[in-house]
Design a protein around this motif. Structure first.
Motif, PDB file in Angstrom:
ATOM      1  N   UNK A 292       1.014  -1.034   0.099  1.00  0.00           N
ATOM      2  CA  UNK A 292      -0.038  -0.052  -0.055  1.00  0.00           C
ATOM      3  C   UNK A 292       0.865   1.338  -0.054  1.00  0.00           C
TER       4      UNK A 292
ATOM      5  N   UNK B 280      -3.511   5.626 -14.940  1.00  0.00           N
ATOM      6  CA  UNK B 280      -3.265   6.812 -14.379  1.00  0.00           C
ATOM      7  C   UNK B 280      -4.065   7.302 -13.280  1.00  0.00           C
ATOM      8  N   UNK B 281      -3.472   7.657 -12.159  1.00  0.00           N
ATOM      9  CA  UNK B 281      -4.199   7.698 -10.736  1.00  0.00           C
ATOM     10  C   UNK B 281      -3.705   9.191 -10.209  1.00  0.00           C
TER      11      UNK B 281
ATOM     12  N   UNK C 120      -2.022  -1.736 -10.528  1.00  0.00           N
ATOM     13  CA  UNK C 120      -2.804  -1.207  -9.594  1.00  0.00           C
ATOM     14  C   UNK C 120      -3.869  -2.332  -9.075  1.00  0.00           C
ATOM     15  N   UNK C 121      -3.907  -2.464  -8.029  1.00  0.00           N
ATOM     16  CA  UNK C 121      -4.981  -3.542  -7.376  1.00  0.00           C
ATOM     17  C   UNK C 121      -6.236  -2.956  -6.894  1.00  0.00           C
ATOM     18  N   UNK C 122      -6.050  -1.946  -6.129  1.00  0.00           N
ATOM     19  CA  UNK C 122      -7.197  -1.164  -5.554  1.00  0.00           C
ATOM     20  C   UNK C 122      -6.999   0.186  -5.387  1.00  0.00           C
ATOM     21  N   UNK C 123      -8.056   0.997  -5.443  1.00  0.00           N
ATOM     22  CA  UNK C 123      -8.081   2.589  -4.950  1.00  0.00           C
ATOM     23  C   UNK C 123      -8.519   2.549  -3.549  1.00  0.00           C
TER      24      UNK C 123
END
Lengths: 86, 524
Positions: A27, A52-53, A77-80
């Motif tokens: 994380x 893109x985050x 990316x796994x999770x926001x």
């Protein structure tokens, strides 16, 4: 984590360029989002994200590649998880 | 931390979450003169705080509240277009969870600290010093330890500086210890507790602004606090042997005998309950509530403080109901010349935080305006592109920036709240975890609050010292310590700053978000 472990955590000299094993999940905050590539800067090491985050978003990612010479790598990316508010 | 757990599998992956994140980051206020003008409310407030507290020497938190109110009004005059969004942003800032969490923790901590003082915790420490029967050379080192214990229990370094300057300082002078060294040791103890105590206002601010739980912050902070404390302790022993005191006819025991009470040491248990509960992961409200229940029970069972000293309803004479129940230990009818009201340690402890609570709400609102106006991002981009370009430089910037702001603003909690968003942003940009950020923020806040002559901790100690000639016939005004002279002798304060520069340069204690996620504010 027990109370004793909480007191003993961090009694060490942590590298400014941490390394990561491919396959590791972690994380972290997205720190740079310039040029369409989102980057997680962890200390002076950098992981480029596959999506893109915006910066300051907390995400869970899986490391897909990491070069221990240049301290640069890639992650999926796994999770926001959310965004920092302060 | 805003979170979303609901996921619609029919949508693009993370689309909803990312849209929400993008919306939160969008600036909504435009200012004449550009994004930088959004920093005006916070900037004016810092200037006000420096002038009021640093130049005029007025340590009045309510005065700072007025400064922040006027700064918010001035900032509004520079808004381009409708002022409504500016006004709404004030509300948006004030209703953030970070402010509410700090406020709740302060109110509980205030009640607890005040009840420990009503129960004679200081008297217990005075008894310990008297029983140890130490000489002049060791007195400063012992004073440091005992002041650190009091400050860790009650969380207020200012309260510690007043109590110890009133009791330990004259005793040390009588013993023949160096006055400036004893005063430095008192301030060092105050720094230690202000930094480490879970019920300290600065500890609470540091944790909640950096998304970390208070118990975890205290545990992670221990390593940074204990090393400088051991060095400071040794330094006070060495300096105590080298520096001479003043010859005064009298016995130190005479100062102590009036207030020594071993039973006061029972509150070490009350203090331990709060620390242990918080570190074990209990919510800070729960941890302090348990400590408060134990403290009240000790006060009543061991006759350390009566019910009325903790809570008292003083009703006006015209109240027939109060007259009928005035046999209750917490009710009395006001006599002639007495004003009606509620009193006691629970009341005064919570009420003491009211001005700081209002100030915090306004500063957080000012910070929100800077974020919505784009000034925060502009300053942050400049810092990150020019100054904090590596993790070592970022941490050094965080240490020196916090120290500089606290050196300028007398009331260190106010300074800490003002600098907290920058520490959070710079640290997060290198994925430093909440504990590391909170520790950098609080150590330098606590240290600088007790070193320079205009620092709040020094000012309250000097004020207490000025009352000593009236209290003791032998105490002459010439025995008072010049606040400039004490600057080099606040060993723990200086060593704490040095410790964090060392930690920034070597990576000692550094933790990333990926190493160990700090507990969230929700758990406080």
């Amino acid at each position: 984590m027990s109370s004793l472990e909480k007191f003993l955590a961090g009694w060490r000299f942590r590298s400014r360029r941490p390394t990561f094993e491919p396959g590791a999940e972690l994380v972290a905050y997205v720190t740079d989002a310039d040029g369409g590539t989102s980057v997680l800067r962890i200390g002076d090491s950098r992981l480029e994200l596959d999506e893109s985050v915006p910066a300051d978003t907390q995400v869970r990612v899986r490391v897909t590649a990491f070069d221990e010479e240049t301290h640069r790598g890639e992650a999926d990316l796994l999770d926001v998880l959310g965004t920092a508010t302060f | 931390m805003a979170r979303r757990d609901d996921d619609d599998p029919g949508d693009e992956p993370f689309e909803a979450e990312l849209a929400e994140v993008a919306e939160q980051d969008e600036p909504t206020i435009e200012f004449y003169g550009g994004k930088g003008v959004s920093a005006l409310p916070i900037g004016l407030f810092i200037v006000w705080a420096i002038v009021q507290s640093g130049l005029f020497g007025i340590s009045d938190t309510t005065g700072l509240v007025i400064g922040m109110l006027l700064s918010l009004i001035v900032g509004m005059l520079f808004v381009r277009g409708n002022w409504k969004s500016y006004a709404n942003t004030i509300f948006e800032g004030m209703t953030q969870r970070v402010a509410a969490t700090a406020i709740v923790a302060w109110l509980w901590a205030g009640m607890f600290a005040s009840t420990l003082q009503a129960g004679g915790f200081v008297d217990g420490l005075v008894w310990a010093a008297s029983a140890l029967d130490i000489g002049a050379a060791l007195f400063p080192a012992a004073t440091f330890i005992l002041a650190a214990l009091l400050a860790t229990g009650i969380g207020t370094g200012y309260g510690t500086a007043v109590a110890f300057t009133t009791l330990f300082f004259p005793a040390g002078v009588l013993l023949g210890a160096s006055p400036v060294l004893v005063f430095g040791a008192i301030l060092s103890g105050a720094v230690f507790g202000d930094n480490l105590a879970p019920v300290s206002d600065t500890t609470i601010v540091s944790a909640v602004t950096q998304d970390a739980d208070i118990g975890g912050v205290v545990a992670s902070r221990f390593k940074y606090a204990i090393v400088p404390a051991i060095i400071a302790f040794v330094a006070y022993i060495v300096a105590g042997n080298l520096m001479e005191g003043i010859e005064v006819a009298g016995q130190a025991r005479e100062v102590f005998v009036q207030s020594a009470n071993p039973a006061g040491l029972l509150h070490l248990v009350s203090m331990g309950v709060v620390i242990a509960s918080a570190v074990r992961g209990r919510h800070i409200v729960e941890a302090i509530s348990w400590g408060l229940i134990v403290a009240v029970a000790f006060n009543l069972v061991f006759d350390l403080a009566g019910p009325a000293e903790m809570l008292l309803f003083r009703a006006p004479a015209r109240s027939g109901v109060a007259d009928a129940v005035s046999w209750l230990p917490i009710v009395e009818v006001a006599g002639s010349g007495e004003s009606a009201g509620v009193a006691g340690s629970l009341y005064s402890g919570a009420a003491g935080f009211f001005p700081l609570i209002v100030l915090t709400l306004l500063i957080v609102a000012g910070a929100r305006i800077m974020i919505r106006g784009g000034g925060f991002a502009a300053l942050q981009d400049w810092l990150l592109s020019r100054v904090a370009t590596t993790v070592t430089r970022a941490e050094t910037t965080m240490v020196l920036g916090t120290a500089a702001v606290n050196a300028m603003i007398t009331i260190n909690t106010a300074a800490e709240i003002a600098i907290a968003p920058y520490i959070s942003t710079i640290g997060r940009r290198f994925n430093l975890n909440g504990y590391r950020r909170a520790n950098i923020l609080d150590a330098n806040t606590s240290a600088l609050g007790y070193i320079f002559p205009w620092a709040g901790g020094v000012l309250v100690g000097v004020a207490a010292m000025q009352g000593l000639p009236d209290q003791y016939a032998w105490f002459e005004p010439g025995m008072m310590v010049n606040p400039v002279a004490v600057v080099p002798y606040v060993f723990h304060g200086w060593l704490l700053v040095a410790m964090f520069l060392f930690a920034a340069w070597t990576g000692f204690g550094r933790e990333y978000v990926a190493d160990r996620e700090a507990g969230e504010v929700e758990r406080a």
